[in-house]
Design an enzyme around this catalytic site. Structure first.
Site, PDB file in Angstrom:
ATOM      1  N   TYR A 108       0.862  -1.192   0.000  1.00 12.83           N
ATOM      2  CA  TYR A 108       0.000   0.000   0.000  1.00 12.83           C
ATOM      3  C   TYR A 108       0.892   1.234   0.000  1.00 12.83           C
ATOM      4  O   TYR A 108       1.802   1.359   0.828  1.00 12.83           O
ATOM      5  CB  TYR A 108      -0.887   0.002   1.250  1.00 12.83           C
ATOM      6  N   GLU A 196      -3.485   7.196  -4.372  1.00 14.43           N
ATOM      7  CA  GLU A 196      -3.461   5.976  -3.566  1.00 14.43           C
ATOM      8  C   GLU A 196      -3.291   4.764  -4.468  1.00 14.43           C
ATOM      9  O   GLU A 196      -4.107   4.539  -5.369  1.00 14.43           O
ATOM     10  CB  GLU A 196      -4.769   5.834  -2.773  1.00 14.43           C
TER      11      GLU A 196
END
Ligand code: GDP
Ligand code: MN
Length: 384
Positions: A108, A196
């Site tokens: 992530y 993101e």
């Protein structure tokens, strides 16, 4: 403004961040064609402005080009409901067909603005993928957040520090750090509020690829990016919010039953706090703006009342440039031009032309509780 995954991946690609091969389509035959070109085994991904697609059936691995066509068809023209959408979901008008990549590890990586720190922050974790929210909740030590000093940018030192936290093969640190700095460049170059990548994938053959991409552009900076404004997709917007935006009204739909009409964003936030602390629950955030006129007030009320759940409206006005009599006239105008029954209004007004506004409201036959302060307002909201 949110943009679609395929648009975000184009931007990433232009900044040297590797993404899987793929193409966006909106028909069965295009889906089959693209899938064939990619070797038949592909991922079919619904393009919507919401995350959580994987768990909602919006991301499917298929093993033949015909299956790609079938999945594409079933997704197109359906509404995808994910944990991040409302109960009605959002329409799927396009799907992205991509090569299947050999996922060895899902990381992530995100850049966003931390409002409290008043700074850009990088957030990384070695446990990316569909459970990242649980990781952040239950294993916060597995998530690293670093502030980025904008005068230095994502310096090689910071980028390496972030990459090191990802617990990946030493051979991959350099390229991970380089991807991280490129993502920062994407963030700054496009005035983003969010970039993101979840997951940023390490493949079996040691490559790093952005398998998913979410980019949000700061609305207030859009005037600097006319090319990005072309990505605006009204079909993905909440219909009430879209209508409000057309009138220059800031409206955010919430799930309570007290409609709120306020002038000024700060006062609107405080009004929602007062509503909540009275035990009631706001149906919306609404800032009608300082220079509103009668018709804007009236439109704002009409938009609030599109939400069938609204059973009471709290009007909190600090009359300055927006005069109290204008607000009162706007209220009357809305009440004359609306089909549904007008609910009880709790009105707290102060400031310019208060007496005139008050008189207009008192003379009307609307169900109005005119209150003197927020404590009285809170009591009126509480009372059933
Ligand atoms: P989201 O659920 O909306 O965030 O959609 P994602 O694009 O992140 O996809 C969800 C999940 O699908 C990812 O976390 C991966 O586990 C999986 N996935 C996506 N693309 C591929 C792929 O090419 N190969 C494999 N094996 N899994 C994939
Ligand atoms: Mn994802």
């Amino acid at each position: 403004m949110k943009i679609h995954e395929y648009q975000a991946k184009n931007i990433l690609n232009n900044h040297g961040v590797p993404v899987p091969q793929g193409e966006v389509v909106n028909t069965y035959s295009e889906a089959v064609e693209v899938a064939e070109r990619l070797g038949g085994k592909v991922v079919v991904k619904a393009q919507v402005h919401a995350g959580g697609r994987g768990k909602a059936g919006g991301v499917k691995l298929v093993y033949s080009s015909n299956d790609a066509g079938e999945v594409c068809n079933s997704l197109l023209n359906s509404n995808l409901v994910t944990i991040q959408t409302g109960p009605d979901g959002v329409p799927v008008d396009k799907v992205l067909i991509e090569e299947i990549i050999d996922v060895q590890k899902e990381l992530y990586v995100a850049f966003t603005i931390d409002g409290v720190k008043k700074n850009i922050v990088a957030i990384v974790s070695e446990f990316g993928g569909m459970e990242i929210e649980e990781v952040a909740q239950n294993n916060p030590d597995k998530v690293l957040t670093l502030e980025i000093d904008s005068s230095l940018g994502a310096s090689p030192y910071k980028a390496r520090k972030l990459a090191n936290f990802l617990n990946i093969d030493a051979k991959l640190i350099r390229s991970a750090a380089s991807v991280i700095s490129s993502l920062y460049d994407v963030f700054v170059a496009n005035d983003c509020s969010l970039v993101e990548i979840n997951p940023l994938v390490i493949t079996g053959d040691g490559r790093i690829l952005a398998a998913d991409a979410k980019i949000t552009i700061d609305d207030d900076a859009l005037f600097r990016h006319p090319d990005l404004f072309e990505f605006y997709d009204p079909a993905q917007e909440d219909p009430f919010e879209k209508q409000a935006a057309e009138f220059g009204i800031s409206y955010v739909k919430l799930d309570g039953d007290i409609g709120c009409l306020v002038n000024g964003a700060g006062l609107a936030m405080a009004t929602m706090d007062v509503t909540r602390s009275s035990g009631a629950s706001p149906a919306n955030f609404l800032d009608v703006g300082g220079g509103a006129d009668e018709s804007k007030v009236s439109e704002a009320l009409k938009i609030i009342l599109l939400d069938e759940k609204v059973k009471k409206i709290f009007i909190n006005i600090f009359g300055g440039i927006l005069k109290c009599d204008i607000v009162a006239r706007g209220i009357l105008d809305a009440s004359r031009n609306i089909d549904r029954e007008f609910p009880e209004l709790v009105v707290r007004m102060l400031g310019t032309n208060f007496d005139e506004g008050r008189e207009i409201l008192m003379k009307s036959d609307l169900n109005i509780s005119l209150v003197n302060d927020l404590r009285e307002a809170s009591d009126s909201l509480k009372s059933d």
